[in-house]
Design an enzyme around this catalytic site. Sequence first.
Site, mmCIF file in Angstrom:
data_model
loop_
_atom_site.group_PDB
_atom_site.id
_atom_site.type_symbol
_atom_site.label_atom_id
_atom_site.label_comp_id
_atom_site.label_asym_id
_atom_site.label_seq_id
_atom_site.Cartn_x
_atom_site.Cartn_y
_atom_site.Cartn_z
ATOM 1 N N MET A 1 3.184 9.151 -3.700
ATOM 2 C CA MET A 1 4.396 8.091 -3.213
ATOM 3 C C MET A 1 4.450 6.868 -3.557
ATOM 4 S SD MET A 1 6.017 7.904 0.840
ATOM 5 C CE MET A 1 6.938 7.078 0.212
ATOM 6 N N PRO A 2 4.550 6.472 -4.826
ATOM 7 C CA PRO A 2 4.566 4.401 -5.117
ATOM 8 C C PRO A 2 5.437 3.910 -4.578
ATOM 9 C CG PRO A 2 5.109 6.116 -6.959
ATOM 10 C CD PRO A 2 4.640 7.382 -5.668
#
Length: 136
Positions: A1-2
């Site tokens: 989940m950047p």
Amino acid sequence: MPLVRIDLSASRPPAVRRAIADGVHRALVDAVGIPAGDRFQIVTPHAPDEMLFDPAYLDVARRDVVCVQITLVAGRPRELKLDLYRRIAANLADAGVRPEDVFVTLVENTLDNWSVGNGQAQLVDLGTVAGARTEP
């Protein structure tokens, strides 16, 4: 989940800004293996006097820097990160950005440093994220 922050010159038109954001996302999907729907990006255009980069640091000839800062969960191997940098530069070249002008930094943290809504630490519940070797 950047979480991706892209800082660039305001002289780049909106369509080019979108192509740059798309290229960074595609590199994350291809190199890191994040799901295509896992897209959180902030694109910020700047006036020329707001982006100050040395034009020749480490013998790289910069002219119009696109700064990409990616905050993500720690645990990706070095080879994956190096592949990510190459893919970002290649994808941004397709959007008209010189590879010399692609400046990428990774900021790594842990699963408990994320809440993506509702005051919950969803990544803690997942226990892992794409491409990372993490411990819950």
